[in-house]
Enzyme design. Structure first.
Site, PDB file in Angstrom:
ATOM      1  N   THR A  36       0.985  -1.477  -0.115  1.00 17.06           N
ATOM      2  CA  THR A  36      -0.024  -0.127  -0.296  1.00 17.06           C
ATOM      3  C   THR A  36       0.600   0.794  -0.014  1.00 17.06           C
ATOM      4  OG1 THR A  36       0.184  -0.436   2.728  1.00 17.06           O
ATOM      5  CG2 THR A  36      -1.810  -1.167   1.561  1.00 17.06           C
ATOM      6  N   GLU A  84      -3.649  -1.687   8.214  1.00 15.43           N
ATOM      7  CA  GLU A  84      -3.433  -0.110   8.110  1.00 15.43           C
ATOM      8  C   GLU A  84      -3.220   1.039   9.639  1.00 15.43           C
ATOM      9  OE1 GLU A  84      -4.253   1.636   5.843  1.00 15.43           O
ATOM     10  OE2 GLU A  84      -4.442   0.685   4.165  1.00 15.43           O
ATOM     11  N   THR A 100      -8.306  -4.939   6.467  1.00 17.01           N
ATOM     12  CA  THR A 100      -7.133  -5.037   6.080  1.00 17.01           C
ATOM     13  C   THR A 100      -7.274  -5.306   8.342  1.00 17.01           C
ATOM     14  OG1 THR A 100      -6.139  -3.947   4.731  1.00 17.01           O
ATOM     15  CG2 THR A 100      -4.650  -4.537   6.588  1.00 17.01           C
ATOM     16  N   THR A 131      -1.004  -2.771  19.704  1.00 20.69           N
ATOM     17  CA  THR A 131      -0.819  -2.094  20.042  1.00 20.69           C
ATOM     18  C   THR A 131      -1.554  -1.298  21.185  1.00 20.69           C
ATOM     19  OG1 THR A 131      -1.240   1.405  19.030  1.00 20.69           O
ATOM     20  CG2 THR A 131      -2.922  -0.676  18.774  1.00 20.69           C
ATOM     21  N   ASP A 132      -0.883  -0.700  21.985  1.00 20.11           N
ATOM     22  CA  ASP A 132      -1.666   0.297  23.119  1.00 20.11           C
ATOM     23  C   ASP A 132      -2.741   0.238  22.918  1.00 20.11           C
ATOM     24  OD1 ASP A 132      -0.516   2.594  22.179  1.00 20.11           O
ATOM     25  OD2 ASP A 132       1.024   2.858  23.973  1.00 20.11           O
ATOM     26  N   TYR A 156      -9.108   2.916  14.118  1.00 18.05           N
ATOM     27  CA  TYR A 156      -8.034   2.186  13.596  1.00 18.05           C
ATOM     28  C   TYR A 156      -7.708   1.464  15.229  1.00 18.05           C
ATOM     29  CZ  TYR A 156      -2.941   0.969  14.735  1.00 18.05           C
ATOM     30  OH  TYR A 156      -2.097   0.865  15.482  1.00 18.05           O
ATOM     31  N   ASN A 185       4.033   3.977  21.256  1.00 15.94           N
ATOM     32  CA  ASN A 185       4.927   4.901  19.843  1.00 15.94           C
ATOM     33  C   ASN A 185       6.041   4.451  20.027  1.00 15.94           C
ATOM     34  OD1 ASN A 185       1.703   5.956  20.547  1.00 15.94           O
ATOM     35  ND2 ASN A 185       2.410   7.558  19.173  1.00 15.94           N
ATOM     36  N   ASP A 286      -7.723  19.597  16.718  1.00 14.86           N
ATOM     37  CA  ASP A 286      -8.137  19.079  17.382  1.00 14.86           C
ATOM     38  C   ASP A 286      -8.053  17.671  16.800  1.00 14.86           C
ATOM     39  OD1 ASP A 286      -6.265  17.181  19.715  1.00 14.86           O
ATOM     40  OD2 ASP A 286      -7.565  17.525  21.192  1.00 14.86           O
ATOM     41  N   GLY A 289     -11.482  12.727  18.912  1.00 16.91           N
ATOM     42  CA  GLY A 289     -11.782  11.568  19.580  1.00 16.91           C
ATOM     43  C   GLY A 289      -9.966  11.404  20.641  1.00 16.91           C
TER      44      GLY A 289
HETATM   45  P1  NAD Z   1       3.344   0.680   8.288  1.00 20.29           P
HETATM   46  O1  NAD Z   1       1.905   1.141   8.364  1.00 20.29           O
HETATM   47  O2  NAD Z   1       4.260   1.615   8.291  1.00 20.29           O
HETATM   48  O3  NAD Z   1       2.975  -0.517   7.253  1.00 20.29           O
HETATM   49  C1  NAD Z   1       1.875  -1.354   7.574  1.00 20.29           C
HETATM   50  C2  NAD Z   1       2.720  -2.508   5.912  1.00 20.29           C
HETATM   51  O4  NAD Z   1       1.566  -4.135   6.110  1.00 20.29           O
HETATM   52  C3  NAD Z   1       2.700  -1.523   5.064  1.00 20.29           C
HETATM   53  O5  NAD Z   1       4.121  -2.317   4.613  1.00 20.29           O
HETATM   54  C4  NAD Z   1       1.445  -2.572   3.717  1.00 20.29           C
HETATM   55  O6  NAD Z   1       1.571  -1.986   2.934  1.00 20.29           O
HETATM   56  C5  NAD Z   1       1.382  -3.427   4.834  1.00 20.29           C
HETATM   57  N1  NAD Z   1      -0.253  -3.763   4.749  1.00 20.29           N
HETATM   58  C6  NAD Z   1      -1.310  -2.768   4.740  1.00 20.29           C
HETATM   59  N2  NAD Z   1      -2.166  -3.726   4.736  1.00 20.29           N
HETATM   60  C7  NAD Z   1      -2.147  -4.685   3.550  1.00 20.29           C
HETATM   61  C8  NAD Z   1      -3.387  -5.487   3.086  1.00 20.29           C
HETATM   62  N3  NAD Z   1      -4.265  -5.698   3.171  1.00 20.29           N
HETATM   63  N4  NAD Z   1      -2.363  -7.082   3.177  1.00 20.29           N
HETATM   64  C9  NAD Z   1      -0.532  -6.779   2.977  1.00 20.29           C
HETATM   65  N5  NAD Z   1      -0.132  -5.474   3.194  1.00 20.29           N
HETATM   66  C10 NAD Z   1      -0.432  -4.596   3.822  1.00 20.29           C
HETATM   67  O7  NAD Z   1       2.992   0.033   9.775  1.00 20.29           O
HETATM   68  P2  NAD Z   1       3.615  -0.150  11.240  1.00 20.29           P
HETATM   69  O8  NAD Z   1       3.620   1.668  11.619  1.00 20.29           O
HETATM   70  O9  NAD Z   1       4.746  -0.408  10.475  1.00 20.29           O
HETATM   71  O10 NAD Z   1       2.968  -1.034  11.892  1.00 20.29           O
HETATM   72  C11 NAD Z   1       2.631  -2.403  11.919  1.00 20.29           C
HETATM   73  C12 NAD Z   1       2.417  -3.626  12.482  1.00 20.29           C
HETATM   74  O11 NAD Z   1       2.533  -2.694  14.273  1.00 20.29           O
HETATM   75  C13 NAD Z   1       0.308  -2.570  12.461  1.00 20.29           C
HETATM   76  O12 NAD Z   1      -0.083  -4.141  13.126  1.00 20.29           O
HETATM   77  C14 NAD Z   1       0.737  -1.862  13.765  1.00 20.29           C
HETATM   78  O13 NAD Z   1      -1.246  -1.763  14.404  1.00 20.29           O
HETATM   79  C15 NAD Z   1       1.563  -2.062  14.942  1.00 20.29           C
HETATM   80  N6  NAD Z   1       2.217  -0.899  15.808  1.00 20.29           N
HETATM   81  C16 NAD Z   1       1.990  -0.225  14.873  1.00 20.29           C
HETATM   82  C17 NAD Z   1       3.106   1.111  16.347  1.00 20.29           C
HETATM   83  C18 NAD Z   1       3.674   2.060  15.644  1.00 20.29           C
HETATM   84  O14 NAD Z   1       4.290   3.208  16.445  1.00 20.29           O
HETATM   85  N7  NAD Z   1       3.386   2.182  14.452  1.00 20.29           N
HETATM   86  C19 NAD Z   1       2.623   0.917  17.136  1.00 20.29           C
HETATM   87  C20 NAD Z   1       2.157  -0.661  18.123  1.00 20.29           C
HETATM   88  C21 NAD Z   1       1.905  -1.220  17.246  1.00 20.29           C
HETATM   89  O1  DAU Z   2       0.207   3.681  19.536  1.00 13.84           O
HETATM   90  C1  DAU Z   2       1.030   2.761  19.138  1.00 13.84           C
HETATM   91  C2  DAU Z   2      -0.114   4.345  18.294  1.00 13.84           C
HETATM   92  O2  DAU Z   2       1.535   5.235  17.622  1.00 13.84           O
HETATM   93  C3  DAU Z   2       0.432   2.861  17.209  1.00 13.84           C
HETATM   94  O3  DAU Z   2      -0.569   1.371  17.255  1.00 13.84           O
HETATM   95  C4  DAU Z   2      -0.139   3.831  15.720  1.00 13.84           C
HETATM   96  O4  DAU Z   2       0.162   2.747  14.860  1.00 13.84           O
HETATM   97  C5  DAU Z   2       0.381   4.319  15.264  1.00 13.84           C
HETATM   98  O5  DAU Z   2       0.126   5.396  13.509  1.00 13.84           O
HETATM   99  C6  DAU Z   2       1.249   5.788  16.818  1.00 13.84           C
HETATM  100  O6  DAU Z   2      -0.740   6.733  16.548  1.00 13.84           O
HETATM  101  P1  DAU Z   2      -0.869   7.883  17.214  1.00 13.84           P
HETATM  102  O7  DAU Z   2      -2.057   8.708  16.841  1.00 13.84           O
HETATM  103  O8  DAU Z   2      -0.170   7.988  18.836  1.00 13.84           O
HETATM  104  O9  DAU Z   2       0.614   8.348  16.479  1.00 13.84           O
HETATM  105  P2  DAU Z   2       0.742   9.740  15.588  1.00 13.84           P
HETATM  106  O10 DAU Z   2       1.931   9.914  15.049  1.00 13.84           O
HETATM  107  O11 DAU Z   2      -0.207  10.338  14.115  1.00 13.84           O
HETATM  108  O12 DAU Z   2       0.710  10.593  16.381  1.00 13.84           O
HETATM  109  C7  DAU Z   2       1.301  10.711  17.450  1.00 13.84           C
HETATM  110  C8  DAU Z   2       1.150  12.235  18.473  1.00 13.84           C
HETATM  111  O13 DAU Z   2       0.697  13.717  17.893  1.00 13.84           O
HETATM  112  C9  DAU Z   2      -0.462  11.971  18.579  1.00 13.84           C
HETATM  113  O14 DAU Z   2      -1.056  12.417  19.909  1.00 13.84           O
HETATM  114  C10 DAU Z   2      -1.161  12.892  17.870  1.00 13.84           C
HETATM  115  C11 DAU Z   2      -0.716  13.862  17.478  1.00 13.84           C
HETATM  116  N1  DAU Z   2      -0.437  14.779  15.996  1.00 13.84           N
HETATM  117  C12 DAU Z   2       0.000  13.659  14.858  1.00 13.84           C
HETATM  118  C13 DAU Z   2      -0.006  13.981  13.668  1.00 13.84           C
HETATM  119  C14 DAU Z   2       0.454  13.005  12.586  1.00 13.84           C
HETATM  120  C15 DAU Z   2       0.089  16.120  15.615  1.00 13.84           C
HETATM  121  O15 DAU Z   2      -0.095  16.379  17.377  1.00 13.84           O
HETATM  122  N2  DAU Z   2       0.134  16.412  14.020  1.00 13.84           N
HETATM  123  C16 DAU Z   2       0.378  15.943  13.532  1.00 13.84           C
HETATM  124  O16 DAU Z   2       0.367  16.370  12.450  1.00 13.84           O
END
Ligand code: NAD
Ligand code: DAU
Length: 350
Positions: A36, A84, A100, A131-132, A156, A185, A286, A289
């Site tokens: 994606t 996603e 997904t 995720t948390d 999400y 995060n 903001d 939610g």
């Molecule tokens: P990301 O969005 O960077 O990557 C997601 C990957 O999944 C991409 O490579 C995308 O192409 C693939 N994908 C999406 N839909 C798909 C489908 N239908 N079939 C096959 N592949 C598909 O996500 P990330 O930040 O690396 O997160 C990875 C996992 O860890 C997720 O399950 C997320 O919920 C979890 N997680 C993320 C964080 C964070 O801070 N980013 C924290 C805790 C848990």
């Molecule tokens: O807690 C784990 C999660 O952390 C993962 O499960 C998610 O996949 C990951 O995307 C992340 O979620 P958050 O919503 O916490 O991450 P994000 O980087 O989108 O935002 C971090 C914080 O910053 C949140 O309080 C929203 C704020 N924010 C985010 C963006 C994109 C801003 O203030 N400005 C912004 O432009």
């Protein structure tokens, strides 16, 4: 071991694939990814020619494809990261997250269950990476533990909570050897620049405004992505079937403080006068939610499996900034051309 890693071309998945391919040369690592907007094979260019690595392009929502894949390869284990993952996108398009994150996960569980039924001994582990955010939000005090009740607030986190429930149900009902981890995060290299930290790194670099939602008072618990990958490795190999582990950095920051620290680090790296980058901070509407505070208690993981975070935040953030500044081509590719429509935020309807 034949290990199927889903979502391996994404941010965290690419670090997990790299770790497993390099650390376990006798295991075959299969990376299944739909590619994606968030998936990028350039994240894995350093290991793509290793003999124990195979990339498979495909969609976990396609049950027929997933079943055939399992019949063909008879994987011994799954580490499921495909999802996603961006909260703002889930607010604009919840169904994409249901497909997904919920249906995709159940498709993988069904395929793994069938294989486990045919040959119990050959299927060792279904590891679901979560995720948390499933725990909802905290007030000023307290930490999320593994027994905190689920209380998701965004589409999400609701989709991730649902997938966690299905994984537990397959353990309870079919004895599928499943484990779950819930992480806070992440930040680090290869993070898609729609998320707070890489978005702001890119905007500072280009002298663009830094959009802070609300008053910037929301708190997140930041963990360097390679520490998450190490935790996944330890849990994958040592956890008991049916168990859950929280993963976190004991590293709580308000968003505004994270961005101020980032501004200071980047003033130095870009040879700008102290205070220059902070002037880019712009408070915007903001997120709907918007959860106030996440903070993880990872005592269980630290005590039982002897994992701990390796980096202090300022050190990790400095390393991350250096990576983005040294990898301009990667950053330009994901913020232009084919990715531009996604990156420029057509989904942002807060
Ligand atoms: P990301 O969005 O960077 O990557 C997601 C990957 O999944 C991409 O490579 C995308 O192409 C693939 N994908 C999406 N839909 C798909 C489908 N239908 N079939 C096959 N592949 C598909 O996500 P990330 O930040 O690396 O997160 C990875 C996992 O860890 C997720 O399950 C997320 O919920 C979890 N997680 C993320 C964080 C964070 O801070 N980013 C924290 C805790 C848990
Ligand atoms: O807690 C784990 C999660 O952390 C993962 O499960 C998610 O996949 C990951 O995307 C992340 O979620 P958050 O919503 O916490 O991450 P994000 O980087 O989108 O935002 C971090 C914080 O910053 C949140 O309080 C929203 C704020 N924010 C985010 C963006 C994109 C801003 O203030 N400005 C912004 O432009």
């Amino acid at each position: 071991m034949k290990v199927l890693i889903t979502g391996g071309a994404g941010f965290i998945g690419s670090h997990v694939v790299r770790l497993f391919v390099n650390k376990y040369p006798n295991s075959q690592i299969y990376n299944l990814d739909k590619l994606t907007y968030a998936g990028n094979l350039a994240n894995l260019s350093d290991i793509e020619n290793k003999p124990n690595y195979t990339f498979i392009k495909g969609d976990i929502v396609d049950a027929g494809f997933i079943n055939k894949l399992f019949e063909e390869h008879k994987f011994n284990a799954v580490i499921h990261l495909a999802a996603e993952s961006h909260v703002d996108r889930s607010i604009a398009d919840p169904l994409a997250f249901v497909f997904t994150n919920v249906i995709g996960t159940v498709n993988l569980l069904n395929a793994a269950k069938e294989q486990f039924k045919k040959d119990n001994a050959s299927f060792k582990r279904f590891y679901h990476v979560s995720t948390d955010e499933v725990y909802g939000t905290l007030g000023d005090m307290g930490l999320f533990t593994e027994t905190t009740a689920y209380d998701p607030h965004s589409p999400y986190s609701a989709s991730k909570a649902s997938s966690d429930h299905f994984v537990r149900a397959y353990f309870d009902t079919y004895k599928l050897p499943a484990v779950i981890s819930n992480c806070s995060n992440n930040y680090g290299p290869y993070h898609f620049p729609e998320k707070l930290i890489p978005l702001c790194i890119n905007n500072i670099k280009n002298n663009k405004p830094l959009p802070i939602y609300g008053k910037g008072e929301n708190v997140r618990d930041w963990l360097f992505v390679e520490d998450h990958a190490r935790a996944i490795d330890v849990i994958f190999h040592k956890a008991q079937d049916g168990s859950t582990y929280n993963i976190g950095g004991h590293n709580e920051w308000t968003n505004i403080d994270v961005i101020r620290l980032l501004c200071r680090i980047m003033d130095k790296k870009l040879n700008r006068a102290e205070g220059t980058n902070e002037k880019l901070i712009t408070f915007v509407k903001d997120r709907a939610g918007h959860d106030l505070r996440y903070a993880i208690d990872s005592t269980k993981l630290q005590n039982e499996l002897e994992w701990k975070p390796s980096l202090q935040f300022e050190e990790g953030l400095t390393k991350t900034v250096e990576w983005y500044l040294n990898n301009e081509e990667w950053l330009n590719n994901v913020t232009s051309g084919a990715y531009a429509n996604y990156y420029e935020g057509q989904y942002v309807k807060r």
